[in-house]
Design an enzyme around this catalytic site. Sequence first.
Site, mmCIF file in Angstrom:
data_model
loop_
_atom_site.group_PDB
_atom_site.id
_atom_site.type_symbol
_atom_site.label_atom_id
_atom_site.label_comp_id
_atom_site.label_asym_id
_atom_site.label_seq_id
_atom_site.Cartn_x
_atom_site.Cartn_y
_atom_site.Cartn_z
ATOM 1 N N ASP A 46 0.833 -1.205 0.000
ATOM 2 C CA ASP A 46 0.000 0.000 0.000
ATOM 3 C C ASP A 46 0.872 1.260 0.000
ATOM 4 O OD1 ASP A 46 0.838 -0.150 2.608
ATOM 5 O OD2 ASP A 46 -1.148 0.140 3.507
ATOM 6 N N SER A 47 2.209 1.077 -0.021
ATOM 7 C CA SER A 47 3.124 2.191 -0.318
ATOM 8 C C SER A 47 2.752 2.784 -1.675
ATOM 9 C CB SER A 47 4.574 1.701 -0.326
ATOM 10 O OG SER A 47 4.711 0.515 -1.079
ATOM 11 N N ASP A 85 -1.088 -6.016 -0.020
ATOM 12 C CA ASP A 85 -1.428 -5.390 1.253
ATOM 13 C C ASP A 85 -2.928 -5.188 1.390
ATOM 14 O OD1 ASP A 85 0.540 -4.814 3.133
ATOM 15 O OD2 ASP A 85 1.337 -3.146 1.956
ATOM 16 N N LYS A 115 -1.232 -9.327 2.999
ATOM 17 C CA LYS A 115 -0.412 -8.882 4.143
ATOM 18 C C LYS A 115 -1.236 -7.866 4.931
ATOM 19 C CE LYS A 115 3.371 -5.958 3.672
ATOM 20 N NZ LYS A 115 2.967 -4.792 4.467
ATOM 21 N N GLU A 117 -1.134 -5.321 8.775
ATOM 22 C CA GLU A 117 -0.278 -4.767 9.826
ATOM 23 C C GLU A 117 -0.870 -5.033 11.207
ATOM 24 O OE1 GLU A 117 0.431 -0.621 8.976
ATOM 25 O OE2 GLU A 117 1.220 -1.057 6.980
ATOM 26 N N GLU A 184 9.601 -4.172 10.215
ATOM 27 C CA GLU A 184 9.993 -2.875 9.641
ATOM 28 C C GLU A 184 10.579 -1.957 10.713
ATOM 29 O OE1 GLU A 184 7.235 -0.988 6.974
ATOM 30 O OE2 GLU A 184 8.386 0.877 6.945
HETATM 31 O O1 KIV Z 1 3.583 -1.063 1.563
HETATM 32 C C1 KIV Z 1 4.710 -1.552 1.441
HETATM 33 O O2 KIV Z 1 5.385 -1.388 0.423
HETATM 34 C C2 KIV Z 1 5.217 -2.348 2.549
HETATM 35 C C3 KIV Z 1 6.669 -2.690 2.543
HETATM 36 C C4 KIV Z 1 7.470 -1.477 2.795
HETATM 37 C C5 KIV Z 1 6.988 -3.783 3.483
HETATM 38 O O3 KIV Z 1 4.499 -2.680 3.430
#
Ligand code: KIV
Length: 280
Positions: A46-47, A85, A115, A117, A184
């Site tokens: 989600d970056s 994510d 994924k 958090e 992280e």
């Molecule tokens: O959103 C993302 O790219 C991430 C990575 C930095 C692990 O969660």
Amino acid sequence: MQQKKVTIPDIRNRKNGIPLSVMTAYDYPWAKMVDAAGIDIVLVGDSLGMVVLGHPDTVSVTMDEMIHHTKAVVRGVERALVVTDMPFGSYNSSIPAAINNATRILKEGHADAVKLEGGVSMAETVAAIVRAGIPVQGHIGLTPQTATSLGGFKVQGKSAQAAKQLIEDAQALEEAGCFSIVLEAIPAPLADHITREITIPTIGIGAGPGCDGQVLVIHDLVGLYDRFTPKFVKQYAKINEPIAAALAQYKAEVESRAFPAEAHSFTMKSEEMDKLLQLY
Ligand code: KIV
């Protein structure tokens, strides 16, 4: 030749083996390049919200955006495991909503896993998603979706008490059925310790060399994101520079009529042109 697809057991079996390489991608051409490089896991992170969509953080990323970009990534990947994510708000409100959204990521986006958090507080949710047949990667330490509550984008787990909590988080996620955990921005000795304490692979980002794998954001790796670069990023290329030079040359050549040259243009028989001119 079709490559053998990376599976969840393949990832689990890399515990204490050759470190896993993980890289983000958000669209078809980048996913193709990442996969062709033999990277083990392509993460549709989600970056995306920051490095592709230009938001200041990841909080506003939506399920529809994650699914849209996952579809493009999956079209570019033959071999790597694709993990997507779950965006903020898609798994935190209730367990049924979390299962429903994780299911959408697999059914509509065609990712292999999700994924999310959080540690102990998310363990029940993780267990429910895993029971629904969806592989889950955990993410603890600096969790960008809740960075405000953590006091900003800061290293986590520096005190003994905070470190103990992160160890408990990792153990809870392992017990809940995660197939691996992203660590992280935590001190390297703590990441080493967590890696030894659990039997699933740890993937570090700003967590030192002792993890079972490493992940970076592709835009950081190649110099395409200039708002800020965390200390843990190694920039392997600066492709913004040749891109800026190409754009400047294009603009100059358009303005001077050097582009398009004959080689980039189509011809027409002169008699057809003559006929055209007699048509009016
Ligand atoms: O959103 C993302 O790219 C991430 C990575 C930095 C692990 O969660």
